[in-house]
Design an enzyme around this catalytic site. Structure first.
Site, PDB file in Angstrom:
ATOM      1  N   LYS A   1     -17.013  40.088 -30.626  1.00 45.54           N
ATOM      2  CA  LYS A   1     -16.289  40.534 -30.054  1.00 45.54           C
ATOM      3  C   LYS A   1     -15.057  40.077 -29.392  1.00 45.54           C
ATOM      4  O   LYS A   1     -14.226  40.897 -28.874  1.00 45.54           O
ATOM      5  CB  LYS A   1     -16.765  41.135 -28.714  1.00 45.54           C
ATOM      6  CG  LYS A   1     -18.260  42.099 -28.868  1.00 45.54           C
ATOM      7  CD  LYS A   1     -18.029  42.348 -27.314  1.00 45.54           C
ATOM      8  CE  LYS A   1     -19.923  42.136 -27.259  1.00 45.54           C
ATOM      9  NZ  LYS A   1     -20.500  42.022 -26.471  1.00 45.54           N
ATOM     10  N   GLY A   2     -14.691  39.178 -29.465  1.00 42.15           N
ATOM     11  CA  GLY A   2     -13.654  37.632 -28.788  1.00 42.15           C
ATOM     12  C   GLY A   2     -12.499  38.578 -29.146  1.00 42.15           C
ATOM     13  O   GLY A   2     -11.289  37.967 -29.018  1.00 42.15           O
TER      14      GLY A   2
ATOM     15  N   GLU B   1      -9.292  35.162 -35.562  1.00 44.22           N
ATOM     16  CA  GLU B   1     -10.238  34.773 -34.862  1.00 44.22           C
ATOM     17  C   GLU B   1      -9.737  34.467 -33.646  1.00 44.22           C
ATOM     18  O   GLU B   1      -8.565  34.094 -34.046  1.00 44.22           O
ATOM     19  CB  GLU B   1     -10.575  33.517 -35.686  1.00 44.22           C
ATOM     20  CG  GLU B   1     -12.003  33.651 -35.547  1.00 44.22           C
ATOM     21  CD  GLU B   1     -13.204  33.697 -34.681  1.00 44.22           C
ATOM     22  OE1 GLU B   1     -13.158  34.331 -33.430  1.00 44.22           O
ATOM     23  OE2 GLU B   1     -14.606  33.628 -35.702  1.00 44.22           O
ATOM     24  N   ASP B   2     -10.044  34.445 -32.629  1.00 43.28           N
ATOM     25  CA  ASP B   2      -9.676  34.497 -31.189  1.00 43.28           C
ATOM     26  C   ASP B   2      -9.651  32.872 -31.187  1.00 43.28           C
ATOM     27  O   ASP B   2      -8.910  32.505 -30.717  1.00 43.28           O
ATOM     28  CB  ASP B   2     -10.334  35.053 -29.782  1.00 43.28           C
ATOM     29  CG  ASP B   2     -12.034  34.771 -29.871  1.00 43.28           C
ATOM     30  OD1 ASP B   2     -12.702  34.676 -31.410  1.00 43.28           O
ATOM     31  OD2 ASP B   2     -12.754  34.092 -29.265  1.00 43.28           O
TER      32      ASP B   2
ATOM     33  N   ASP C   1     -13.690  27.328 -32.810  1.00 48.75           N
ATOM     34  CA  ASP C   1     -14.708  26.148 -31.561  1.00 48.75           C
ATOM     35  C   ASP C   1     -15.701  24.846 -32.680  1.00 48.75           C
ATOM     36  O   ASP C   1     -14.751  23.802 -32.986  1.00 48.75           O
ATOM     37  CB  ASP C   1     -15.078  26.578 -30.887  1.00 48.75           C
ATOM     38  CG  ASP C   1     -16.111  25.598 -29.728  1.00 48.75           C
ATOM     39  OD1 ASP C   1     -15.994  24.723 -30.419  1.00 48.75           O
ATOM     40  OD2 ASP C   1     -15.938  26.310 -29.157  1.00 48.75           O
TER      41      ASP C   1
ATOM     42  N   LYS D   1     -10.196  23.838 -31.565  1.00 50.72           N
ATOM     43  CA  LYS D   1     -10.474  22.701 -30.630  1.00 50.72           C
ATOM     44  C   LYS D   1     -10.949  22.063 -31.423  1.00 50.72           C
ATOM     45  O   LYS D   1     -12.031  21.966 -31.717  1.00 50.72           O
ATOM     46  CB  LYS D   1     -11.013  23.746 -29.855  1.00 50.72           C
ATOM     47  CG  LYS D   1     -11.772  22.794 -28.152  1.00 50.72           C
ATOM     48  CD  LYS D   1     -12.805  23.266 -27.433  1.00 50.72           C
ATOM     49  CE  LYS D   1     -12.129  24.500 -26.680  1.00 50.72           C
ATOM     50  NZ  LYS D   1     -13.635  25.081 -26.110  1.00 50.72           N
TER      51      LYS D   1
ATOM     52  N   PHE E   1     -13.605  24.509 -21.368  1.00 48.59           N
ATOM     53  CA  PHE E   1     -14.219  25.691 -21.820  1.00 48.59           C
ATOM     54  C   PHE E   1     -13.727  26.759 -21.164  1.00 48.59           C
ATOM     55  O   PHE E   1     -12.799  27.275 -20.188  1.00 48.59           O
ATOM     56  CB  PHE E   1     -15.359  25.814 -20.532  1.00 48.59           C
ATOM     57  CG  PHE E   1     -15.840  27.075 -21.368  1.00 48.59           C
ATOM     58  CD1 PHE E   1     -17.194  26.695 -22.081  1.00 48.59           C
ATOM     59  CD2 PHE E   1     -16.799  27.856 -20.520  1.00 48.59           C
ATOM     60  CE1 PHE E   1     -17.796  28.364 -22.540  1.00 48.59           C
ATOM     61  CE2 PHE E   1     -17.078  29.226 -21.199  1.00 48.59           C
ATOM     62  CZ  PHE E   1     -17.346  29.403 -21.734  1.00 48.59           C
ATOM     63  N   VAL E   2     -12.832  27.496 -22.050  1.00 48.79           N
ATOM     64  CA  VAL E   2     -11.722  28.756 -21.724  1.00 48.79           C
ATOM     65  C   VAL E   2     -12.476  29.503 -22.172  1.00 48.79           C
ATOM     66  O   VAL E   2     -13.449  29.996 -22.432  1.00 48.79           O
ATOM     67  CB  VAL E   2     -10.776  28.561 -22.670  1.00 48.79           C
ATOM     68  CG1 VAL E   2      -9.553  27.679 -22.234  1.00 48.79           C
ATOM     69  CG2 VAL E   2     -11.085  28.268 -24.213  1.00 48.79           C
TER      70      VAL E   2
ATOM     71  N   ASP F   1     -14.968  34.846 -23.596  1.00 46.71           N
ATOM     72  CA  ASP F   1     -15.825  35.346 -22.775  1.00 46.71           C
ATOM     73  C   ASP F   1     -16.272  34.255 -21.943  1.00 46.71           C
ATOM     74  O   ASP F   1     -16.920  32.803 -22.215  1.00 46.71           O
ATOM     75  CB  ASP F   1     -17.262  36.582 -23.063  1.00 46.71           C
ATOM     76  CG  ASP F   1     -17.963  35.851 -23.945  1.00 46.71           C
ATOM     77  OD1 ASP F   1     -17.457  35.025 -24.807  1.00 46.71           O
ATOM     78  OD2 ASP F   1     -19.214  35.803 -23.690  1.00 46.71           O
TER      79      ASP F   1
ATOM     80  N   ARG G   1     -12.976  38.684 -20.617  1.00 45.29           N
ATOM     81  CA  ARG G   1     -13.076  38.804 -21.929  1.00 45.29           C
ATOM     82  C   ARG G   1     -11.187  39.809 -21.113  1.00 45.29           C
ATOM     83  O   ARG G   1     -10.601  40.036 -21.916  1.00 45.29           O
ATOM     84  CB  ARG G   1     -13.298  40.286 -22.297  1.00 45.29           C
ATOM     85  CG  ARG G   1     -14.846  39.106 -22.732  1.00 45.29           C
ATOM     86  CD  ARG G   1     -15.431  39.983 -24.065  1.00 45.29           C
ATOM     87  NE  ARG G   1     -16.897  39.682 -23.923  1.00 45.29           N
ATOM     88  CZ  ARG G   1     -16.789  38.957 -25.727  1.00 45.29           C
ATOM     89  NH1 ARG G   1     -16.477  37.900 -26.150  1.00 45.29           N
ATOM     90  NH2 ARG G   1     -18.585  38.541 -25.945  1.00 45.29           N
TER      91      ARG G   1
END
Ligand code: PRP
Length: 180
Positions: free
Chosen positions: A42-43, A97-98, A101, A129, A152-153, A159, A165
Protein backbone atom coordinates in the site's frame (compact mmCIF):
# COMPACT_ATOMS: atom_id res chain seq x y z
CA UNK A 1 0.23 12.06 15.11
CA UNK A 2 2.63 15.01 15.08
CA UNK A 3 3.65 14.32 18.68
CA UNK A 4 5.22 11.04 17.55
CA UNK A 5 7.39 12.71 14.89
CA UNK A 6 10.92 13.58 15.98
CA UNK A 7 11.82 15.57 12.90
CA UNK A 8 10.58 16.28 9.38
CA UNK A 9 13.01 14.68 6.93
CA UNK A 10 11.33 15.77 3.69
CA UNK A 11 8.74 18.50 3.51
CA UNK A 12 5.64 18.36 1.34
CA UNK A 13 7.26 20.96 -0.94
CA UNK A 14 10.46 18.93 -1.34
CA UNK A 15 8.49 15.78 -2.13
CA UNK A 16 6.26 17.52 -4.67
CA UNK A 17 9.25 19.11 -6.41
CA UNK A 18 10.90 15.70 -6.71
CA UNK A 19 7.67 14.11 -7.94
CA UNK A 20 7.46 16.65 -10.77
CA UNK A 21 11.11 16.07 -11.69
CA UNK A 22 10.64 12.28 -11.83
CA UNK A 23 7.38 12.54 -13.77
CA UNK A 24 9.07 14.79 -16.34
CA UNK A 25 11.93 12.29 -16.78
CA UNK A 26 9.49 9.40 -17.17
CA UNK A 27 7.33 11.35 -19.64
CA UNK A 28 10.38 12.05 -21.76
CA UNK A 29 11.84 8.56 -21.65
CA UNK A 30 8.57 6.75 -22.34
CA UNK A 31 7.08 9.05 -24.98
CA UNK A 32 5.54 6.91 -27.72
CA UNK A 33 5.98 3.69 -25.71
CA UNK A 34 2.61 3.51 -23.94
CA UNK A 35 4.22 2.31 -20.69
CA UNK A 36 2.51 0.47 -17.85
CA UNK A 37 3.16 1.94 -14.41
CA UNK A 38 2.84 -0.57 -11.59
CA UNK A 39 2.44 0.47 -7.99
CA UNK A 40 3.33 -1.87 -5.13
CA UNK A 41 0.64 -1.32 -2.48
CA UNK A 42 0.00 0.00 0.00
CA UNK A 43 2.89 2.32 0.75
CA UNK A 44 3.14 3.70 -2.78
CA UNK A 45 -0.40 5.04 -3.07
CA UNK A 46 0.42 8.74 -2.54
CA UNK A 47 3.62 8.75 -4.57
CA UNK A 48 1.91 6.84 -7.37
CA UNK A 49 -1.05 9.20 -7.52
CA UNK A 50 1.20 12.27 -7.50
CA UNK A 51 3.62 10.95 -10.12
CA UNK A 52 0.92 9.70 -12.45
CA UNK A 53 -0.98 12.98 -12.47
CA UNK A 54 2.22 14.71 -13.57
CA UNK A 55 2.98 12.20 -16.35
CA UNK A 56 2.00 13.85 -19.62
CA UNK A 57 2.08 10.88 -22.03
CA UNK A 58 -0.47 8.11 -22.70
CA UNK A 59 0.09 5.23 -20.26
CA UNK A 60 -1.64 2.46 -18.35
CA UNK A 61 -1.45 1.70 -14.68
CA UNK A 62 -1.95 -1.28 -12.44
CA UNK A 63 -1.24 -2.34 -8.89
CA UNK A 64 0.06 -5.33 -7.07
CA UNK A 65 0.21 -6.24 -3.44
CA UNK A 66 2.74 -8.53 -1.82
CA UNK A 67 2.65 -10.03 1.64
CA UNK A 68 4.31 -8.15 4.46
CA UNK A 69 4.95 -8.74 8.10
CA UNK A 70 4.38 -5.74 10.46
CA UNK A 71 6.72 -3.88 12.79
CA UNK A 72 9.71 -1.64 12.12
CA UNK A 73 11.75 -4.13 10.13
CA UNK A 74 10.62 -5.70 6.90
CA UNK A 75 11.26 -9.38 6.73
CA UNK A 76 11.43 -11.55 3.63
CA UNK A 77 8.24 -11.17 1.58
CA UNK A 78 7.54 -13.71 -1.04
CA UNK A 79 3.81 -13.96 -1.58
CA UNK A 80 1.70 -12.16 -4.13
CA UNK A 81 -1.56 -11.08 -2.52
CA UNK A 82 -2.86 -9.27 -5.57
CA UNK A 83 -1.29 -9.62 -8.97
CA UNK A 84 -1.45 -7.19 -11.88
CA UNK A 85 -4.29 -7.75 -14.33
CA UNK A 86 -2.77 -6.04 -17.40
CA UNK A 87 -0.97 -8.44 -19.77
CA UNK A 88 2.63 -7.22 -19.53
CA UNK A 89 4.10 -9.35 -22.31
CA UNK A 90 5.99 -7.06 -24.70
CA UNK A 91 5.09 -3.92 -22.71
CA UNK A 92 7.39 -1.27 -21.28
CA UNK A 93 6.92 -1.51 -17.52
CA UNK A 94 7.92 0.87 -14.74
CA UNK A 95 7.54 -0.25 -11.13
CA UNK A 96 6.91 2.59 -8.68
CA UNK A 97 7.84 2.11 -5.02
CA UNK A 98 7.84 4.39 -2.01
CA UNK A 99 11.02 3.01 -0.39
CA UNK A 100 13.88 0.69 -1.28
CA UNK A 101 14.96 -0.55 2.13
CA UNK A 102 16.32 -4.10 2.65
CA UNK A 103 15.49 -4.67 -1.01
CA UNK A 104 13.33 -7.74 -0.44
CA UNK A 105 10.19 -6.22 -1.93
CA UNK A 106 11.67 -4.80 -5.10
CA UNK A 107 13.87 -7.82 -5.68
CA UNK A 108 10.84 -10.09 -5.44
CA UNK A 109 8.59 -7.78 -7.46
CA UNK A 110 11.11 -7.40 -10.29
CA UNK A 111 11.56 -11.15 -10.58
CA UNK A 112 7.81 -11.64 -10.57
CA UNK A 113 7.28 -9.04 -13.32
CA UNK A 114 10.18 -10.32 -15.42
CA UNK A 115 8.41 -13.69 -15.59
CA UNK A 116 5.65 -11.90 -17.49
CA UNK A 117 8.12 -11.09 -20.31
CA UNK A 118 7.86 -7.30 -20.55
CA UNK A 119 9.75 -5.53 -23.36
CA UNK A 120 11.59 -3.57 -20.67
CA UNK A 121 11.46 -3.09 -16.92
CA UNK A 122 12.65 -0.12 -14.88
CA UNK A 123 12.22 0.85 -11.26
CA UNK A 124 11.44 4.25 -9.78
CA UNK A 125 11.57 4.68 -6.02
CA UNK A 126 10.96 7.85 -4.05
CA UNK A 127 13.31 6.85 -1.23
CA UNK A 128 16.44 4.73 -1.15
CA UNK A 129 17.92 3.69 2.20
CA UNK A 130 21.16 1.91 1.14
CA UNK A 131 22.40 1.35 4.71
CA UNK A 132 19.69 -1.27 5.19
CA UNK A 133 20.30 -3.29 2.04
CA UNK A 134 20.39 -7.02 2.54
CA UNK A 135 23.55 -8.77 1.32
CA UNK A 136 23.04 -10.30 -2.07
CA UNK A 137 20.54 -7.69 -3.29
CA UNK A 138 22.13 -6.09 -6.34
CA UNK A 139 19.23 -4.26 -7.97
CA UNK A 140 19.94 -0.60 -8.72
CA UNK A 141 16.77 1.45 -9.13
CA UNK A 142 16.75 3.45 -12.39
CA UNK A 143 15.13 6.51 -10.84
CA UNK A 144 15.65 7.53 -7.21
CA UNK A 145 14.01 10.52 -5.55
CA UNK A 146 16.03 10.85 -2.35
CA UNK A 147 18.77 8.75 -0.77
CA UNK A 148 18.04 8.82 2.95
CA UNK A 149 19.93 7.87 6.13
CA UNK A 150 19.04 4.85 8.25
CA UNK A 151 16.12 6.36 10.19
CA UNK A 152 12.63 4.93 10.67
CA UNK A 153 10.49 7.14 8.48
CA UNK A 154 6.73 7.47 8.19
CA UNK A 155 4.27 9.59 6.24
CA UNK A 156 3.43 10.13 2.57
CA UNK A 157 2.19 6.54 2.35
CA UNK A 158 4.77 5.00 4.70
CA UNK A 159 3.39 3.49 7.87
CA UNK A 160 4.17 2.24 11.31
CA UNK A 161 1.58 -0.38 12.25
CA UNK A 162 -0.65 0.98 9.47
CA UNK A 163 -0.68 4.50 10.91
CA UNK A 164 0.93 7.78 9.77
CA UNK A 165 0.38 7.04 6.06
CA UNK A 166 -1.77 10.18 5.71
CA UNK A 167 0.94 12.67 6.71
CA UNK A 168 1.74 14.83 3.65
CA UNK A 169 5.45 14.89 4.55
CA UNK A 170 8.06 12.27 5.51
CA UNK A 171 9.10 12.35 9.14
CA UNK A 172 11.36 10.44 11.49
CA UNK A 173 9.36 8.51 14.05
CA UNK A 174 10.33 9.01 17.70
CA UNK A 175 11.76 5.73 19.06
CA UNK A 176 9.25 5.96 21.96
CA UNK A 177 6.47 5.58 19.39
CA UNK A 178 7.58 2.10 18.38
CA UNK A 179 9.30 0.96 21.55
CA UNK A 180 6.20 1.21 23.70
C1 PRP B 1 7.23 -1.21 2.68
C2 PRP B 1 7.37 -0.29 1.49
C3 PRP B 1 8.08 -1.16 0.47
C4 PRP B 1 8.89 -2.09 1.33
C5 PRP B 1 10.34 -1.73 1.30
O1 PRP B 1 6.12 -2.03 2.48
O2 PRP B 1 6.12 0.15 1.03
O3 PRP B 1 7.17 -1.88 -0.30
O4 PRP B 1 8.41 -2.00 2.68
O5 PRP B 1 11.07 -2.50 2.20
P1 PRP B 1 12.11 -3.60 1.77
O6 PRP B 1 13.03 -2.96 0.73
O7 PRP B 1 12.82 -3.88 3.05
O8 PRP B 1 11.37 -4.77 1.23
P2 PRP B 1 5.42 -2.84 3.65
O9 PRP B 1 5.92 -4.24 3.62
O10 PRP B 1 5.58 -2.12 4.95
O11 PRP B 1 3.93 -2.86 3.18
P3 PRP B 1 3.01 -1.59 2.81
O12 PRP B 1 3.47 -1.12 1.45
O13 PRP B 1 1.65 -2.13 2.81
O14 PRP B 1 3.25 -0.53 3.87
Amino acid sequence: MEKDIKEIMLTEEQIQAKVKELAALLSEEYAGKDPVFIGVLKGVFMFFADVIRNVTIPCEMDFMCISSYGGTTSTGKTDVRKDVSVDLKGRHVVILEDIYDTGNSLDFTCRHIMNKQPASLKVCTLLDKPARRKPGITLQPDYVGYVIPNEFVVGYGLDYNEHFRNLPYIGILKPEAYEK
